[in-house]
Design an enzyme around this catalytic site. Structure first.
Site, PDB file in Angstrom:
ATOM      1  N   ASP A  42       0.665  -1.501   0.162  1.00 22.70           N
ATOM      2  CA  ASP A  42      -0.330   0.262  -0.194  1.00 22.70           C
ATOM      3  C   ASP A  42       0.790   1.151   0.169  1.00 22.70           C
ATOM      4  OD1 ASP A  42      -1.808  -1.726   0.506  1.00 22.70           O
ATOM      5  OD2 ASP A  42      -2.828  -0.854   2.173  1.00 22.70           O
ATOM      6  N   GLU A  70       1.208  -5.586  -5.287  1.00 25.00           N
ATOM      7  CA  GLU A  70       0.510  -4.343  -6.608  1.00 25.00           C
ATOM      8  C   GLU A  70       2.196  -3.602  -6.785  1.00 25.00           C
ATOM      9  OE1 GLU A  70      -2.120  -0.934  -6.801  1.00 25.00           O
ATOM     10  OE2 GLU A  70      -3.412  -2.949  -6.371  1.00 25.00           O
TER      11      GLU A  70
END
Length: 377
Positions: A17, A273
């Site tokens: 994140d 990610e």
């Protein structure tokens, strides 16, 4: 006056994140001249990727970004013109109330997780009216033109090409990390979660005909690597060799140096990610360790990306790629899958390069966000 942007990041899983939001904040400042505050609730996850940052500072400036500690006891601040809640994090109630009473409410965006699933395009840009009268908009990164695109700095691929085309530059960068692969060795990076198939893959590399040098940044997979070697947990800088395989543990590096590491390697196994996207920009064959979700819900996300990414590959190469990614993520025989994928290496290399070029032809995520704000005025 510069438009002001607030980005809120709640650190859920180590570095994913904060990795995305830090890259985004930096690019909005450097390329779009915006005033950006990045609110982070755990600065301990921020400092490894931003050398020189202070994990205890309530307020600091790093690379033009105002980085703020997101305190448990929220103190009143004026909302920005654009407010981004990353990955559905819950903004402080007092901040939301401050947005509500603004003469002109800010543009409130929920920056979603990256996915190649079909439904993403239909949800990208949809408003979500809130009970207090505010409106929140869903903003989805993605791989197609009807999504928000991927994070990509303006000169990223030019810098990649310059490094990959210069043996001297690659050697100098690797030497800075104390990495000296044998001539002709296959250079592999491994940044992953714990994986029961790690041993099978390492055995295949060790038994192979080509020398392999495995670079493992500090992280969760190091324990499994140490177990395979039969040693106490390896420390940064330690190098071990078994058969054709040399393994080396690297320190955690800045985001820019992580990019360079990926560019130097012949194959990149990444997780989460942020690293997933950066490995695609490297233009080299890659493997993604997707974050595990309950009831294997992550498999649909994995399959959706593979269906998109395999386009353009021959049937045999596509099947080998599919087998490799499934083996790593679904606890199948990784050793056999690796050997099958190696049979199609030149095609996988060319395909990775073409995929990066195709994605780079679309607007990048930061630019898409700026345009979306401009169109909302």
């Amino acid at each position: 006056m510069k438009a002001t942007w607030d980005i809120f990041c709640s650190v859920v899983d180590n570095y994913g994140d904060i990795g995305v939001t830090w890259r985004l904040a930096r690019q909005l400042v450097a390329e779009h001249g915006l005033a950006v505050r990045l609110w982070v609730d755990d600065l301990n996850a921020f400092t490894p990727m931003c050398p020189g940052a202070d994990a205890n500072a309530a307020q600091q400036w790093q690379q033009g970004v105002e980085v703020r500690q997101w305190p448990a006891a929220w103190l009143p601040v004026a909302p920005a013109d654009v407010v981004i809640g990353a990955f559905a994090c819950q903004l402080p109630a007092a901040y939301v109330e401050a947005m509500r009473v603004c003469p002109r409410p800010p543009l409130w965006l929920n920056l979603e997780y990256l996915s190649a699933e079909d439904w993403v395009a239909g949800c990208h840009g949809l408003p979500s009216p809130q009970a207090n009268g505010l409106r929140k908009v869903f903003f989805f990164p993605g791989f197609t033109e009807n999504t928000g695109g991927l994070l990509r700095e303006a000169e990223l691929l030019a810098r990649r090409d310059a490094l990959q085309q210069s043996a001297a530059a690659r050697q100098a960068f690797l030497q800075g990390l104390a990495v000296s692969p044998a001539p002709g060795a296959l250079l592999i990076s491994l940044f992953a979660y714990e994986n029961p198939q790690l041993g099978n893959w390492l055995e295949a590399l060790a038994a192979g005909d080509q020398a392999c040098h495995l670079l493992v940044p500090q992280g969760r997979v190091v324990a499994g690597l140490s177990h395979w070697l039969g040693e106490a947990p390896l420390q940064v800088g330690q190098v071990r060799t078994r058969g054709a395989l040399t393994v080396q543990v690297l320190p955690f590096v800045s985001q820019d140096d992580f990019d360079r590491l990926l560019w130097c390697c012949d194959f990149n196994a990444v997780r989460g990610e942020d690293s997933f996207v950066r490995a695609q920009w490297a233009g080299q064959p890659m493997l993604w360790h997707i974050y595990v979700q309950d009831e294997n819900a992550h498999w649909e996300k994995l399959e959706a990306f593979l269906a998109l990414y395999r386009r353009g590959l021959s049937a045999d190469a596509g099947a080998a790629l599919l087998g490799l990614w499934r083996a790593w993520n679904m606890d199948q025989d990784m050793g056999q899958a690796w050997q099958e994928a190696r049979q199609y290496w030149p095609e996988l290399q060319q395909h990775a390069r073409c995929w990066a070029a195709q994605q780079a032809a679309q607007p990048d995520l930061a630019t898409a966000l700026v345009h979306f704000y401009g169109n909302s005025l």
